[in-house]
Design a protein around this motif. Structure first.
Motif, PDB file in Angstrom:
ATOM      1  N   LYS A 150       0.432  -1.587  -0.027  1.00 11.14           N
ATOM      2  CA  LYS A 150       0.319  -0.283   0.153  1.00 11.14           C
ATOM      3  C   LYS A 150       0.770   1.092   0.095  1.00 11.14           C
ATOM      4  O   LYS A 150       0.696   2.515  -1.263  1.00 11.14           O
ATOM      5  CB  LYS A 150      -0.668  -0.053   1.076  1.00 11.14           C
ATOM      6  N   PRO A 151       2.019   1.772   0.321  1.00  4.90           N
ATOM      7  CA  PRO A 151       2.863   2.339   0.767  1.00  4.90           C
ATOM      8  C   PRO A 151       3.739   3.127  -0.845  1.00  4.90           C
ATOM      9  O   PRO A 151       3.103   4.154  -0.987  1.00  4.90           O
ATOM     10  CB  PRO A 151       3.919   2.503   1.521  1.00  4.90           C
ATOM     11  N   VAL A 152       3.830   2.313  -1.110  1.00  4.22           N
ATOM     12  CA  VAL A 152       4.903   1.697  -2.449  1.00  4.22           C
ATOM     13  C   VAL A 152       3.590   2.430  -3.382  1.00  4.22           C
ATOM     14  O   VAL A 152       3.476   2.805  -4.006  1.00  4.22           O
ATOM     15  CB  VAL A 152       5.730   0.433  -3.704  1.00  4.22           C
ATOM     16  N   LEU A 153       2.545   1.546  -3.433  1.00  5.62           N
ATOM     17  CA  LEU A 153       1.316   2.136  -4.243  1.00  5.62           C
ATOM     18  C   LEU A 153       0.839   3.398  -4.631  1.00  5.62           C
ATOM     19  O   LEU A 153       0.364   4.079  -5.346  1.00  5.62           O
ATOM     20  CB  LEU A 153       0.080   0.606  -4.607  1.00  5.62           C
ATOM     21  N   LEU A 154       0.581   3.448  -2.781  1.00  6.79           N
ATOM     22  CA  LEU A 154       0.061   5.053  -2.947  1.00  6.79           C
ATOM     23  C   LEU A 154       1.114   5.984  -3.974  1.00  6.79           C
ATOM     24  O   LEU A 154       0.147   7.321  -3.851  1.00  6.79           O
ATOM     25  CB  LEU A 154      -0.109   5.007  -1.651  1.00  6.79           C
ATOM     26  N   GLY A 155       2.129   5.876  -3.523  1.00  4.97           N
ATOM     27  CA  GLY A 155       3.566   6.643  -4.048  1.00  4.97           C
ATOM     28  C   GLY A 155       2.938   6.913  -5.434  1.00  4.97           C
ATOM     29  O   GLY A 155       3.374   8.021  -6.027  1.00  4.97           O
ATOM     30  N   HIS A 156       3.137   6.155  -5.838  1.00  3.17           N
ATOM     31  CA  HIS A 156       2.635   5.623  -7.187  1.00  3.17           C
ATOM     32  C   HIS A 156       1.897   6.655  -8.005  1.00  3.17           C
ATOM     33  O   HIS A 156       2.091   7.449  -8.708  1.00  3.17           O
ATOM     34  CB  HIS A 156       2.817   4.284  -7.573  1.00  3.17           C
ATOM     35  N   HIS A 157       0.377   6.304  -7.266  1.00  2.00           N
ATOM     36  CA  HIS A 157      -0.694   6.464  -7.511  1.00  2.00           C
ATOM     37  C   HIS A 157      -0.773   8.565  -7.323  1.00  2.00           C
ATOM     38  O   HIS A 157      -1.809   8.646  -8.199  1.00  2.00           O
ATOM     39  CB  HIS A 157      -2.074   6.116  -6.388  1.00  2.00           C
ATOM     40  N   TYR A 158       0.157   8.760  -6.136  1.00  2.00           N
ATOM     41  CA  TYR A 158      -0.465  10.030  -5.813  1.00  2.00           C
ATOM     42  C   TYR A 158       0.964  10.788  -6.732  1.00  2.00           C
ATOM     43  O   TYR A 158       0.374  12.033  -6.878  1.00  2.00           O
ATOM     44  CB  TYR A 158      -0.006  10.168  -3.839  1.00  2.00           C
ATOM     45  N   SER A 159       1.519  10.190  -6.775  1.00  2.09           N
ATOM     46  CA  SER A 159       2.798  11.032  -8.648  1.00  2.09           C
ATOM     47  C   SER A 159       2.324  10.791  -9.369  1.00  2.09           C
ATOM     48  O   SER A 159       2.830  11.866  -9.750  1.00  2.09           O
ATOM     49  CB  SER A 159       3.898  10.182  -8.002  1.00  2.09           C
ATOM     50  N   SER A 160       1.279   9.858  -9.859  1.00  2.00           N
ATOM     51  CA  SER A 160       0.694  10.150 -11.321  1.00  2.00           C
ATOM     52  C   SER A 160      -0.093  10.566 -11.299  1.00  2.00           C
ATOM     53  O   SER A 160      -0.038  12.033 -12.295  1.00  2.00           O
ATOM     54  CB  SER A 160       0.008   8.291 -11.567  1.00  2.00           C
ATOM     55  N   ILE A 161      -1.054  10.624 -10.243  1.00  2.00           N
ATOM     56  CA  ILE A 161      -2.007  12.414 -10.584  1.00  2.00           C
ATOM     57  C   ILE A 161      -1.720  13.633  -9.771  1.00  2.00           C
ATOM     58  O   ILE A 161      -2.137  14.686 -10.349  1.00  2.00           O
ATOM     59  CB  ILE A 161      -3.465  11.855  -9.459  1.00  2.00           C
ATOM     60  N   ALA A 162      -1.088  14.095  -9.234  1.00  2.00           N
ATOM     61  CA  ALA A 162      -0.873  14.967  -8.772  1.00  2.00           C
ATOM     62  C   ALA A 162       0.798  15.594  -9.711  1.00  2.00           C
ATOM     63  O   ALA A 162       1.033  15.853  -9.457  1.00  2.00           O
ATOM     64  CB  ALA A 162       0.351  15.264  -7.290  1.00  2.00           C
ATOM     65  N   GLY A 163      -0.320  16.021 -11.435  1.00  2.00           N
ATOM     66  CA  GLY A 163       0.955  16.928 -12.310  1.00  2.00           C
ATOM     67  C   GLY A 163       0.440  18.042 -11.464  1.00  2.00           C
ATOM     68  O   GLY A 163       0.540  18.885 -10.538  1.00  2.00           O
ATOM     69  N   GLY A 164       1.396  19.064 -12.640  1.00  2.00           N
ATOM     70  CA  GLY A 164       1.105  20.702 -12.160  1.00  2.00           C
ATOM     71  C   GLY A 164       0.200  20.898 -12.617  1.00  2.00           C
ATOM     72  O   GLY A 164      -0.176  22.409 -12.015  1.00  2.00           O
ATOM     73  N   ALA A 165      -1.474  19.793 -13.103  1.00  2.00           N
ATOM     74  CA  ALA A 165      -2.238  21.272 -12.846  1.00  2.00           C
ATOM     75  C   ALA A 165      -3.061  21.470 -11.210  1.00  2.00           C
ATOM     76  O   ALA A 165      -3.478  22.656 -11.590  1.00  2.00           O
ATOM     77  CB  ALA A 165      -3.496  20.099 -13.520  1.00  2.00           C
ATOM     78  N   PRO A 166      -2.987  20.872 -10.584  1.00  2.00           N
ATOM     79  CA  PRO A 166      -3.069  21.141  -9.470  1.00  2.00           C
ATOM     80  C   PRO A 166      -2.451  22.935  -8.678  1.00  2.00           C
ATOM     81  O   PRO A 166      -2.683  22.861  -7.655  1.00  2.00           O
ATOM     82  CB  PRO A 166      -2.892  19.612  -7.699  1.00  2.00           C
ATOM     83  N   ILE A 167      -1.170  22.727  -9.358  1.00  2.00           N
ATOM     84  CA  ILE A 167      -0.654  23.895  -8.839  1.00  2.00           C
ATOM     85  C   ILE A 167      -1.646  25.179  -9.748  1.00  2.00           C
ATOM     86  O   ILE A 167      -1.564  26.279  -9.572  1.00  2.00           O
ATOM     87  CB  ILE A 167       0.965  23.571  -9.214  1.00  2.00           C
ATOM     88  N   VAL A 168      -1.069  24.773 -11.318  1.00  2.00           N
ATOM     89  CA  VAL A 168      -1.076  26.028 -11.700  1.00  2.00           C
ATOM     90  C   VAL A 168      -3.085  26.224 -12.219  1.00  2.00           C
ATOM     91  O   VAL A 168      -3.576  27.159 -11.964  1.00  2.00           O
ATOM     92  CB  VAL A 168      -1.306  25.847 -13.901  1.00  2.00           C
ATOM     93  N   GLY A 169      -4.217  25.063 -11.947  1.00  2.00           N
ATOM     94  CA  GLY A 169      -4.871  25.858 -11.576  1.00  2.00           C
ATOM     95  C   GLY A 169      -5.574  27.046 -10.805  1.00  2.00           C
ATOM     96  O   GLY A 169      -6.160  27.729 -11.371  1.00  2.00           O
ATOM     97  N   PRO A 170      -5.382  26.511  -9.426  1.00  2.00           N
ATOM     98  CA  PRO A 170      -6.112  27.433  -8.150  1.00  2.00           C
ATOM     99  C   PRO A 170      -5.107  28.370  -8.373  1.00  2.00           C
ATOM    100  O   PRO A 170      -5.513  29.544  -7.524  1.00  2.00           O
ATOM    101  CB  PRO A 170      -5.200  25.906  -7.144  1.00  2.00           C
ATOM    102  N   ILE A 171      -4.069  28.396  -8.583  1.00  2.00           N
ATOM    103  CA  ILE A 171      -3.024  29.571  -8.417  1.00  2.00           C
ATOM    104  C   ILE A 171      -3.975  30.501  -9.514  1.00  2.00           C
ATOM    105  O   ILE A 171      -4.240  31.656  -9.360  1.00  2.00           O
ATOM    106  CB  ILE A 171      -1.527  29.800  -9.609  1.00  2.00           C
ATOM    107  N   THR A 172      -4.210  30.234 -10.483  1.00  2.00           N
ATOM    108  CA  THR A 172      -4.445  30.689 -11.869  1.00  2.00           C
ATOM    109  C   THR A 172      -6.355  31.134 -11.576  1.00  2.00           C
ATOM    110  O   THR A 172      -6.161  32.595 -11.783  1.00  2.00           O
ATOM    111  CB  THR A 172      -4.509  30.058 -12.912  1.00  2.00           C
ATOM    112  N   ALA A 173      -7.344  30.807 -10.571  1.00  2.00           N
ATOM    113  CA  ALA A 173      -8.669  30.836 -10.357  1.00  2.00           C
ATOM    114  C   ALA A 173      -7.918  32.054  -9.783  1.00  2.00           C
ATOM    115  O   ALA A 173      -8.894  32.847  -9.662  1.00  2.00           O
ATOM    116  CB  ALA A 173      -9.144  29.552 -10.417  1.00  2.00           C
ATOM    117  N   GLY A 174      -7.161  31.743  -8.517  1.00  2.00           N
ATOM    118  CA  GLY A 174      -7.779  32.649  -7.407  1.00  2.00           C
ATOM    119  C   GLY A 174      -6.729  33.786  -7.916  1.00  2.00           C
ATOM    120  O   GLY A 174      -7.071  35.378  -7.117  1.00  2.00           O
ATOM    121  N   VAL A 175      -6.028  34.368  -8.692  1.00  2.00           N
ATOM    122  CA  VAL A 175      -5.843  35.316  -9.328  1.00  2.00           C
ATOM    123  C   VAL A 175      -6.378  36.607  -9.970  1.00  2.00           C
ATOM    124  O   VAL A 175      -6.616  37.566 -10.248  1.00  2.00           O
ATOM    125  CB  VAL A 175      -3.985  35.100 -10.172  1.00  2.00           C
ATOM    126  N   VAL A 176      -7.767  34.911 -10.814  1.00  2.00           N
ATOM    127  CA  VAL A 176      -8.380  35.923 -11.508  1.00  2.00           C
ATOM    128  C   VAL A 176     -10.196  36.397 -10.761  1.00  2.00           C
ATOM    129  O   VAL A 176     -10.327  37.873 -11.060  1.00  2.00           O
ATOM    130  CB  VAL A 176      -8.948  34.909 -12.701  1.00  2.00           C
TER     131      VAL A 176
END
Length: 827
Positions: free
Chosen positions: A270-296
């Protein structure tokens, strides 16, 4: 009685504001804010007698340098100032429309030309642009958060009783601002009308009131407290209910055990797979999107969509996608929908997903390249951790050595790689980098991307990496690398959240205050130059962090094939998405406490704010603890955190695209089908068109397409889960997936139609609003493609929705259901 003399710096402020186009009456109002009352005629005399810049030729022993942003509500400017802390004399000032190392470098160059400062000691608060620019000039500088560096603040506020709320209140020569009438500024080339100038006068007054601290500031700790509370309640309560609802049972054999082939189906802890899964889904979008929306639109709408929408929409989406795939032999959502609505529906959703994957690869490869260009230290550290991941895979799966000692050793080596990156930054071609950067090539045959030859070179390198990593067995690189990457993610996200909590307790003042507007209006605030409706674009702009269709491809593509036990799906699916919500919250906090002028495109917003803002938070809190982490090192670490999961998402996307195409073809019978399902061919079919898309570097074109496709895919994934539940049992309620599905269909189709018909067709072709470049053939062709893609996505989504709802109605009316949550029975 003789009147008290006007402070010299307030005289200069008045002169500069009037030369910017401010009327004498409103300049008098500005002085009133500072508690100084003067007549219009007095200011008029000052203008004709005073100099615009401090006199030259000073030889100070110390120079205090700082910067701040002035908010004019419809414009933002960065003010740079240099002061002799011993005499409180202003040495040099400069105004710019943004903040970066190149502008800071120019400021130091002008300062060195005016004064004899090469032998002086510079006092800098650790801000990355000033820090890097000082190093490039070879100046003797030191980080100083208080003490003499505060001379910059004292010079401008010593006559005012209220302490400044900004890091510094510096004044700048306003000859660089646009003047009245239609005179054009030499640095900005802007023509300002009388109406616009009157608006600016009002905004200037608001700005200085803000600087003097008349507005109440919100502490970032409240965002952390709220999101931790909602996420904890959701995980302990709602996710437990969902696990019981889909009848999770560890007695059931997972696809990883049933089809264990050592290649794709591999049981993972579970720890290894959680690391893979989290790393795979947590791309640049959860950073770029909220920042852009917050500024706008302001930080409140962006934050609420993440904090409330994530546990009710996104986490449900991820868990149900993972559970449904687990009950269907680890197959994709396309395969699952095909079991209930037929091959046509399967092919439609698979082609939809495959096209989305190409957009994902293009966007993420561009973001990785921009990160490597902005932070060459992260490029070096990334090369090291990839090599470490390969070694860790051999350590675990070939040598079968102990997991815990290896984890400690290799995680420590990853953090050691950050230190190596700081010492030996790496770039491909010459450019504007930190001192000591190793440059591999002297030039490049590729045209620049985003005005950078280095970015243009990194893009194919990143895509080649994604190609190679996607065809390797998962145990060689994917699993060990993602586990190591997760240590960076946990440290980065957890570190900033912990720093906010400890910093609040320790009283790290202004560093943790939110500077973005809470709500900038339905059509966006003055920080952007385009009117953008909050509905529906907010829900497409934040393409991850709240809900993301790409996650359904990860959950039903790779993660379901590696589940060791069914109960792991709750932690990995639901809990992993909550973890991405924390990442989105961290990104929003970083931009909120370190707000800077927005640039064109989400990337330009994300890089200086997520890395630099996160570095500042870590620096300030660690300094309060007495073990100050240098701001430069902290920013480089946050840059590595950003790029680590971007690389993971890139090659994971290519691997998923491979699965999509293989499912479309099915069992290969002809030679053409065998070629089409070849892992090297399927990977190339994604990487090549992705490179063609991204080589132009038009982020403004790629991001809306990605956001619209991604969120529509999320609606389709929820549709698949709802169809599965409806065919499973009449007793299964459909609200948990049906309501989010309906909401996302409304949002995404409305957003795509808005982008296609209004933003592209109406504004460009009918109104002729093509921007500075004009209606070039390339611009018109690109716009036509965007319109076609958006309309095709809407057609696919509505067609699949109709097919799915028809199946649900039939299943509930006829009672033809699946006996065990899998395929429908034949009875």
């Amino acid at each position: 009685m003789e009147r008290e003399a006007t402070p010299r710096l307030l005289m200069k402020l008045s002169i500069q504001l009037h030369l910017a186009g401010l009327s004498l009456s409103n300049t008098v109002s500005i002085l009133d804010v500072f508690g100084v009352s003067r007549a219009r005629s007095t200011i008029h005399n000052w203008v004709h007698k005073a100099e615009l810049q401090p006199e030259s030729g000073k030889t100070p022993d110390h120079v205090a340098v700082d910067e701040t942003v002035i908010r004019l509500d419809d414009e933002r400017y960065w003010l740079y100032a240099a002061v002799d802390p011993e005499s409180n004399e202003l040495l040099h000032t400069k105004l710019e429309t943004t903040r970066n190392t190149a502008l800071a470098h120019g400021f130091f160059a002008e300062l060195r030309q005016k004064h004899h400062v090469d032998d002086a000691t510079f006092l800098i608060d650790g801000a990355t642009p000033l820090h890097e620019a000082g190093r490039r000039h070879g100046l003797d500088f030191r980080d100083e958060q208080h003490g003499n560096r505060n001379a910059v603040e004292r010079v401008f506020v010593r006559e005012n009783d209220a302490p400044p709320r900004s890091r510094t209140v510096s004044v700048t020569p306003i000859q660089q601002l646009p003047t009245s009438g239609c005179d054009r500024s030499p640095s900005h080339g802007i023509c300002v009308s009388e109406h616009y100038r009157r608006i600016k006068e009002q905004r200037l007054i608001q700005s200085f009131r803000y600087i003097l601290g008349e507005f109440t500031m919100v502490q970032a700790i409240w965002l952390v407290a709220f999101v931790l509370t909602t996420f904890t309640v959701a995980y302990l309560g709602y996710s437990r209910y969902l696990a019981q609802f889909v009848e999770i049972d560890d007695e059931n054999e997972t696809p990883a055990h049933k089809y264990n082939d050592g290649q794709e189906y591999v049981p993972s802890s579970k720890p290894v797979l959680l690391g893979h899964h989290y790393s795979s889904i947590a791309g640049g979008a959860p950073i770029v999107g909220p920042i852009t929306a917050g500024v706008v639109w302001g930080w409140v709408p962006a934050f609420l969509w993440v904090a409330i929408g994530n546990p009710l929409f996104g986490s449900v989406h991820d868990f149900m996608a993972l559970s449904s795939s687990m009950r269907h032999e680890g197959k994709s959502i396309g395969y699952i929908i095909g079991q209930y609505v037929g091959e046509r529906g399967k092919d439609m959703i698979l082609w939809f997903a495959f096209l989305t994957i190409i957009l994902v690869v293009a966007v993420f490869a561009l973001v990785v390249s921009v990160v490597f260009n902005a932070y060459p230290q992260a490029a070096t550290a990334s090369l090291i951790y990839i090599a470490l991941a390969l070694t860790f895979g051999v350590y675990l799966y070939q040598l079968d050595l102990p997991f815990l000692p290896g984890t400690v050793a290799f995680v420590a080596a990853v953090f050691a790689g950050i230190w190596v990156g700081l010492q030996f930054p790496f770039a491909l071609v010459p450019g504007d980098y930190p001192a000591g950067t190793i440059v591999l090539l002297s030039s490049t045959p590729l045209p620049p991307v985003l005005d950078s030859a280095n970015i243009a070179m990194w893009i194919p390198v990143v895509m080649i990496y994604g190609f190679i990593a996607s065809v390797l067995p998962v145990w060689i690189l994917l699993q060990p690398r993602d586990f190591l990457t997760s240590s960076l993610l946990y440290a980065g996200v957890g570190g900033v959240l912990l720093a906010v909590i400890l910093g609040t307790v320790l009283g790290v003042g202004n560093t943790l205050e939110i500077e973005l507007p809470a709500y900038a209006g339905f059509w966006g605030g003055a920080l952007v130059d385009t009117r953008l409706p909050l509905f529906p674009l907010l829900f497409v702009t934040i393409a991850c962090g709240t809900i993301s269709g790409f996650h359904s491809l990860v959950s039903s593509g790779t993660t379901a094939k590696q589940l060791d036990k069914e109960s792991d799906a709750r932690t990995i699916g639901y809990g992993g998405m909550l973890g991405e919500g924390l990442l989105a919250t961290v990104a929003l906090i970083c931009v909120s406490v370190y707000a800077t002028a927005p640039a064109s495109g989400g990337i330009a917003l994300a890089l200086p704010n997520f890395a630099t803002g996160g570095g500042e938070i870590l620096n300030a809190t660690s300094g309060a603890l007495g073990v100050a982490i240098p701001q430069t090192a902290a920013a480089a670490f946050m840059g590595l955190v950003l790029v680590s999961f971007l690389l993971t998402s890139t090659d994971t996307a290519v691997r998923l695209g491979r699965y999509m195409l293989e499912e479309i073809v099915g069992t290969p019978e002809t030679s053409t089908q065998k070629v089409a399902t070849n892992r090297y061919v399927t990977s190339a079919l994604q990487v090549i068109p992705a490179y063609i898309l991204v080589s132009s570097g038009r982020w403004a074109d790629l991001w809306p397409l990605f956001g619209g496709a991604n969120q529509t895919l999320a609606a389709l994934a929820l549709l698949v889960a709802t169809v599965w539940l409806a065919n499973w049992s009449d007793s299964k309620q459909l609200l948990s997936t049906g309501l989010p599905m309906a909401a996302m269909f409304v949002v995404t189709t409305t957003a795509l139609l808005y982008l296609a018909l209004y933003q592209n067709l109406y504004q460009k072709f009918i109104l002729g609003q093509w921007g500075e470049a004009g209606p070039t053939l390339l611009a018109q062709g690109s716009t036509v493609v965007q319109i076609v893609i958006a309309l095709v996505l809407v057609w696919l989504a509505l067609s699949l929705a109709y097919m799915g709802l028809t199946n649900i109605r039939a299943a509930r009316e006829t009672g033809t259901v699946a006996a065990d949550g899998g395929e429908p029975s034949d009875d």
